[in-house]
Design a protein around this motif. Structure first.
Motif, PDB file in Angstrom:
ATOM      1  N   ALA A   1      37.521  33.216  38.777  1.00 51.34           N
ATOM      2  CA  ALA A   1      38.551  33.789  37.911  1.00 51.34           C
ATOM      3  C   ALA A   1      38.070  35.075  37.259  1.00 51.34           C
ATOM      4  O   ALA A   1      38.806  36.069  37.186  1.00 51.34           O
ATOM      5  CB  ALA A   1      38.963  32.776  36.851  1.00 51.34           C
ATOM      6  N   ASP A   2      36.836  35.080  36.747  1.00 51.16           N
ATOM      7  CA  ASP A   2      36.295  36.290  36.126  1.00 51.16           C
ATOM      8  C   ASP A   2      36.168  37.421  37.141  1.00 51.16           C
ATOM      9  O   ASP A   2      36.393  38.595  36.819  1.00 51.16           O
ATOM     10  CB  ASP A   2      34.933  35.989  35.499  1.00 51.16           C
ATOM     11  N   GLN A   3      35.828  37.069  38.369  1.00 53.49           N
ATOM     12  CA  GLN A   3      35.734  38.087  39.411  1.00 53.49           C
ATOM     13  C   GLN A   3      37.100  38.690  39.718  1.00 53.49           C
ATOM     14  O   GLN A   3      37.237  39.908  39.895  1.00 53.49           O
ATOM     15  CB  GLN A   3      35.143  37.462  40.683  1.00 53.49           C
ATOM     16  N   LEU A   4      38.127  37.840  39.743  1.00 57.64           N
ATOM     17  CA  LEU A   4      39.476  38.320  40.056  1.00 57.64           C
ATOM     18  C   LEU A   4      40.038  39.169  38.916  1.00 57.64           C
ATOM     19  O   LEU A   4      40.725  40.164  39.147  1.00 57.64           O
ATOM     20  CB  LEU A   4      40.400  37.127  40.332  1.00 57.64           C
ATOM     21  N   LEU A   5      39.766  38.764  37.677  1.00 51.71           N
ATOM     22  CA  LEU A   5      40.310  39.500  36.523  1.00 51.71           C
ATOM     23  C   LEU A   5      39.582  40.820  36.333  1.00 51.71           C
ATOM     24  O   LEU A   5      40.180  41.827  35.917  1.00 51.71           O
ATOM     25  CB  LEU A   5      40.206  38.634  35.271  1.00 51.71           C
ATOM     26  N   GLN A   6      38.293  40.837  36.591  1.00 49.16           N
ATOM     27  CA  GLN A   6      37.456  42.027  36.553  1.00 49.16           C
ATOM     28  C   GLN A   6      37.704  42.865  35.306  1.00 49.16           C
ATOM     29  O   GLN A   6      37.575  42.400  34.183  1.00 49.16           O
ATOM     30  CB  GLN A   6      37.656  42.843  37.834  1.00 49.16           C
ATOM     31  N   ASN A   7      38.087  44.129  35.476  1.00 49.87           N
ATOM     32  CA  ASN A   7      38.227  45.057  34.356  1.00 49.87           C
ATOM     33  C   ASN A   7      39.637  45.093  33.781  1.00 49.87           C
ATOM     34  O   ASN A   7      39.961  45.989  33.004  1.00 49.87           O
ATOM     35  CB  ASN A   7      37.819  46.468  34.786  1.00 49.87           C
ATOM     36  N   ASN A   8      40.477  44.153  34.179  1.00 44.63           N
ATOM     37  CA  ASN A   8      41.841  44.101  33.651  1.00 44.63           C
ATOM     38  C   ASN A   8      41.868  43.302  32.355  1.00 44.63           C
ATOM     39  O   ASN A   8      41.155  42.309  32.198  1.00 44.63           O
ATOM     40  CB  ASN A   8      42.774  43.446  34.674  1.00 44.63           C
ATOM     41  N   SER A   9      42.707  43.738  31.436  1.00 49.23           N
ATOM     42  CA  SER A   9      42.841  43.020  30.160  1.00 49.23           C
ATOM     43  C   SER A   9      43.837  41.889  30.341  1.00 49.23           C
ATOM     44  O   SER A   9      44.959  42.107  30.806  1.00 49.23           O
ATOM     45  CB  SER A   9      43.322  43.961  29.057  1.00 49.23           C
ATOM     46  N   GLY A  10      43.427  40.703  29.966  1.00 49.50           N
ATOM     47  CA  GLY A  10      44.311  39.568  30.094  1.00 49.50           C
ATOM     48  C   GLY A  10      43.568  38.260  30.030  1.00 49.50           C
ATOM     49  O   GLY A  10      42.412  38.197  29.572  1.00 49.50           O
ATOM     50  N   ALA A  11      44.216  37.183  30.514  1.00 50.46           N
ATOM     51  CA  ALA A  11      43.628  35.848  30.423  1.00 50.46           C
ATOM     52  C   ALA A  11      44.093  35.007  31.602  1.00 50.46           C
ATOM     53  O   ALA A  11      45.151  35.261  32.198  1.00 50.46           O
ATOM     54  CB  ALA A  11      44.006  35.182  29.110  1.00 50.46           C
ATOM     55  N   ILE A  12      43.300  34.001  31.920  1.00 50.37           N
ATOM     56  CA  ILE A  12      43.628  33.038  32.970  1.00 50.37           C
ATOM     57  C   ILE A  12      43.296  31.645  32.462  1.00 50.37           C
ATOM     58  O   ILE A  12      42.230  31.434  31.869  1.00 50.37           O
ATOM     59  CB  ILE A  12      42.833  33.304  34.262  1.00 50.37           C
ATOM     60  N   ILE A  13      44.207  30.703  32.691  1.00 51.94           N
ATOM     61  CA  ILE A  13      43.943  29.294  32.393  1.00 51.94           C
ATOM     62  C   ILE A  13      44.353  28.462  33.600  1.00 51.94           C
ATOM     63  O   ILE A  13      45.483  28.581  34.092  1.00 51.94           O
ATOM     64  CB  ILE A  13      44.708  28.808  31.145  1.00 51.94           C
ATOM     65  N   LEU A  14      43.435  27.632  34.077  1.00 52.07           N
ATOM     66  CA  LEU A  14      43.715  26.644  35.109  1.00 52.07           C
ATOM     67  C   LEU A  14      43.459  25.276  34.487  1.00 52.07           C
ATOM     68  O   LEU A  14      42.341  24.990  34.049  1.00 52.07           O
ATOM     69  CB  LEU A  14      42.821  26.850  36.335  1.00 52.07           C
ATOM     70  N   MET A  15      44.520  24.452  34.457  1.00 54.28           N
ATOM     71  CA  MET A  15      44.453  23.203  33.712  1.00 54.28           C
ATOM     72  C   MET A  15      44.853  22.024  34.592  1.00 54.28           C
ATOM     73  O   MET A  15      45.712  22.148  35.467  1.00 54.28           O
ATOM     74  CB  MET A  15      45.403  23.286  32.500  1.00 54.28           C
ATOM     75  N   ASN A  16      44.191  20.883  34.356  1.00 49.54           N
ATOM     76  CA  ASN A  16      44.624  19.620  34.940  1.00 49.54           C
ATOM     77  C   ASN A  16      45.916  19.219  34.237  1.00 49.54           C
ATOM     78  O   ASN A  16      45.907  18.908  33.043  1.00 49.54           O
ATOM     79  CB  ASN A  16      43.537  18.553  34.757  1.00 49.54           C
TER      80      ASN A  16
END
Length: 807
Positions: A566-581
């Protein structure tokens, strides 16, 4: 009988100081938790000197003062020894100096007892003594210096030997007023014989002290003058007048004298400038709070963090290492001297001795209350010393001179007490002093017990960080026990290591300057061993070491492999990612960008805190974004093709949990509950919990990130969720909505929503497993701080593929 009582009490005092000396010697081993340390032995020189000197004093009083009060000398001896060992513990060179001053003070007292048993010479030469004191004090205006090299020039001397004339001047004023009042058979309160000579002399001394800016001593002069006039006249209006005078003086000083204004502001609200003008009082309160009920332990606390700990703030130093229990003992000793001193005054054989003893009690009591009250923010700081306890040759000599007067006056071999027409003023004085000491005790209890938990969490409290250097802090690990944050090193030099820096906005940091953030802050009690360990272990470590036990490891629900993706995909873009059960609420991925490296806070901390891109912010839980069209799948599941009204949306959003703070053990944020539907902003975490209902039959889970703690007795213990799952949609409607958002025969539903409000642009990507998915139900939320649907969809697609949802 007097000799036996005094002897027993001195032995108990010696035993107490002997135990204190042993504990100080062993304290390095306790702090380091190993026997292989350099032990402290230098303070034994101070203890042995104390034993020899007070043994000499004891024998001298037995021989020359057979009818003295048997309680005053032991109380003063214990206070002196306590202060001496504290000074040795804080600063060895000053401990040596204080021992020399103790020797000089004791020998002076012995000679005075031997050759000056009659105090008539004080009464006869009262003008000479006070004039000489004023003259020597006035010399500081020309030849004055300060041993520190800066600050008020209140001392005379050179070559490392200094004397503060204002210290004995207090006692000389007592002698003058006692003699002058005793020479008057009768007088009226506002009569010329009473007011003019006393006011002129006292006013001259006050003027001199104000020019020196020695405001503490000036305040004591006012109190001494007031007390003796009150005792002589019995008029309560004297007390009222003095109180009014001081109040007016403070009021005018606030506007015209900078040092008074600074101290009043620091007294009223020290938290507005904790690192500037209020630094001393804030650190003093933190020391008292750190002491708690029983103290950190002798030699184990950090009292040197308080400026001038050996002198002005020695009470705070003692409070930190002996706690509320120790300070109550200290206050009891002070009260014993004051109470016995008043008894001595009442039993005095003439009016001069009565006024003299009462004046000495007033001096000792008022000065003690002023400095202790300043230490615990009961009164403004005054910068005076604590009699018998604080470092200072002038102070110790003056305290021993006061002790000499009380011992001589108490030695009544023949004769009846002088007539006393009205004893009530003495009772009122005793009540005022007792009330003052009680107020100080309650104030100490307030800061050490009631307010301590909050104060110790302040970022400007370095004691937590010092403790972390000696106690192993628990690690943060992922769901497979891979290390994320860990402590390495040896006792005394433990250091926090951040093995996966990109996770910093979520995991946070623990730092001596910038405090704590993220999971390091919310899970601190587990990581520091204050929660999860047996109560007996915690209490035992607090009592023996003055620190918590070894911290406990905490397991997170994070999957580091997916997190790295996820950190690799987001890279230098501002934002957030959540993957949840979607079933359990366990968070497998939580990314927030831009990120930072906590290991570089020493260099970059100030820059990071002012960075407009807010790298310190965990956007996944604390970033708030407009909803736009992101909730379309959920709205369709609830309302179908119907266009809901504003009130219906408001009710629906409330059911989804979008109007409240999510219950999870990490820092979170939520918009104002009164925000309108159109202006509402939510966090990616809130969006994830709501969207999970589409992948798990309409049920919104309770989010979790800290899942277990490794306890010493039971191993890994599961940490419960902080809330319960909530059915927010009908299962059939949720399943139907999920199936309607399948694109290109993918194994998951997904939806792209965007919003642009007040120059804030955001792209939402929501996705999740289908109702018939046989594996772990998942929900994904990608939030980008830009209008870039293709990028959001690409990030989501690649992460879901890595999670096993490839086409």
């Amino acid at each position: 009988m007097h000799d036996l009582t005094q002897s027993r009490l001195l032995r108990w005092a010696a035993f107490f100081l002997f135990l204190q000396s042993i504990i100080l010697t062993l304290s390095p081993a306790v702090r380091e938790r190993t026997w292989d340390v350099d032990y402290k032995i230098s303070h034994w020189l101070g203890f042995l000197a104390w034993v020899a000197l007070f043994n000499l004093l004891h024998r001298t009083t037995i021989k020359y003062l057979p009818e003295r009060d048997p309680y005053i000398l032991p109380a003063a001896a214990l206070l002196t020894g306590w202060g001496l060992l504290t000074i040795w513990r804080l600063d060895e060179p000053f401990g040596i100096r204080q021992t020399i001053w103790l020797g000089l003070s004791t020998l002076t007292l012995v000679l005075a007892i031997r050759f000056l048993k009659s105090l008539n010479f004080l009464r006869t030469y009262k003008y000479l003594f006070l004039s000489g004191g004023l003259f020597i004090t006035a010399l500081t205006l020309i030849f004055g210096t300060n041993p520190l090299g800066y600050g008020p020039r209140l001392w005379l001397g050179c070559c490392g030997i200094y004397f503060q004339p204002s210290e004995p001047l207090k006692l000389l004023l007592v002698i003058y007023l006692a003699a002058y009042l005793a020479d008057r058979v009768s007088f009226q309160l506002f009569s010329f014989p009473l007011l003019v000579p006393t006011l002129v002399v006292t006013g001259l001394a006050l003027t001199l002290l104000l020019v020196q800016r020695d405001l503490g001593t000036a305040s004591i002069f006012v109190f001494i003058f007031t007390t003796l006039i009150f005792l002589a006249t019995g008029k309560r209006r004297v007390l009222v007048g003095a109180t009014s005078f001081l109040a007016i003086a403070l009021f005018l000083g606030y506007f015209f004298i900078d040092i008074i204004r600074i101290r009043i502001i620091g007294w009223i609200n020290p938290w507005t400038d904790p690192s500037g003008n209020s630094y001393q009082i804030v650190q003093s309160l933190l020391a008292v709070a750190n002491g708690g009920t029983i103290g950190r332990g002798l030699g184990i606390g950090s009292p040197l963090l308080v400026p001038v700990a050996i002198s002005d703030f020695i009470y705070a130093a003692i409070a930190e290492e002996t706690g509320l229990v120790g300070t109550l003992g200290l206050l009891a000793l002070i009260w014993l001297i004051l109470a016995r001193g008043l008894i001595v005054a009442l039993r005095a054989t003439d009016r001069f001795r009565r006024y003299l003893a009462a004046g000495v009690v007033a001096y000792l009591g008022i000065q003690s209350l002023l400095i202790i009250g300043g230490n615990v923010r009961l009164l403004p700081l005054t910068g005076v010393t604590l009699p018998f306890v604080s470092y200072g040759g002038s102070s110790l000599l003056t305290s021993f001179a006061a002790l000499f007067l009380l011992l001589i006056i108490s030695n009544v071999e023949d004769g009846e007490p002088a007539p006393l027409q009205e004893p009530r003023p003495y009772s009122i004085l005793a009540g005022i002093l007792a009330l003052g000491l009680s107020a100080v005790a309650l104030s100490t209890a307030w800061w050490s017990v009631i307010r301590a938990p909050d104060l110790l969490l302040r970022t400007d409290n370095p004691r937590r960080t010092i403790a972390d250097r000696f106690v192993l802090r628990g690690a943060l690990v992922d769901r497979d026990n891979q290390l994320i944050n860990v402590t390495e090193g040896q006792s005394g030099s433990y250091e926090r290591i951040y093995l996966y820096p990109d996770f910093a906005p979520i995991s946070g940091y623990t730092h001596p300057v910038y405090g704590q953030a993220g999971l390091e802050a919310t899970l601190d009690n587990y990581l520091r061993g204050l929660q999860g360990n047996p109560s007996s272990l915690i209490l035992g470590n607090e009592m023996v070491y003055g620190t918590p036990p070894t911290g406990l490891d905490v397991r997170l629900s994070i999957d580091l492999d997916l997190q790295a993706k996820a950190d690799q995909l987001l890279q230098n873009n501002s934002g957030a990612i959540i993957l949840m059960n979607a079933e359990t609420g366990e968070i497998l991925v939580m990314a927030s960008h831009p990120t930072y490296n906590p290991s570089n806070l020493d260099v970059e901390g100030e820059t990071l805190s002012q960075d407009e891109s807010s790298p310190l912010l965990n956007r996944a839980t604390q970033g708030l974004y407009p909803i736009g069209s992101a909730l379309l799948p959920l709205i369709k599941a609830e309302f179908g093709s119907k266009q809901p009204s504003i009130s219906e949306l408001q009710t629906f959003y409330e059911r989804l949990g979008l109007l409240q703070v999510p219950s999870i053990n990490m820092p979170v944020a939520a918009d104002d509950q009164n925000a309108s539907v159109r202006s509402l902003k939510i966090s990616p975490l809130q969006m994830s919990v709501a969207a999970a209902a589409l992948s798990y039959g309409g049920v919104a889970p309770s989010p979790r990130i800290a899942t277990a703690v490794n306890t010493p007795e039971q191993g890994w213990v599961v940490l419960p969720a902080l809330s319960q799952p909530v059915e927010v949609l009908q299962a059939s409607a949720a399943n139907e909505a999920a199936l309607s958002f399948i694109q290109e025969s993918r194994l998951y539903w997904n939806h792209i929503g965007q919003a642009s409000v007040d120059e804030t642009n955001v792209t939402w990507m929501l996705a999740g497993t289908l109702p018939d998915w046989k594996g772990t139900p998942l929900v994904l939320v990608v939030t980008l701080e830009e209008l870039n649907a293709p990028l959001a969809e690409s990030i989501g697609k690649n992460l879901l593929n890595a999670a096993g949802l490839s086409q």
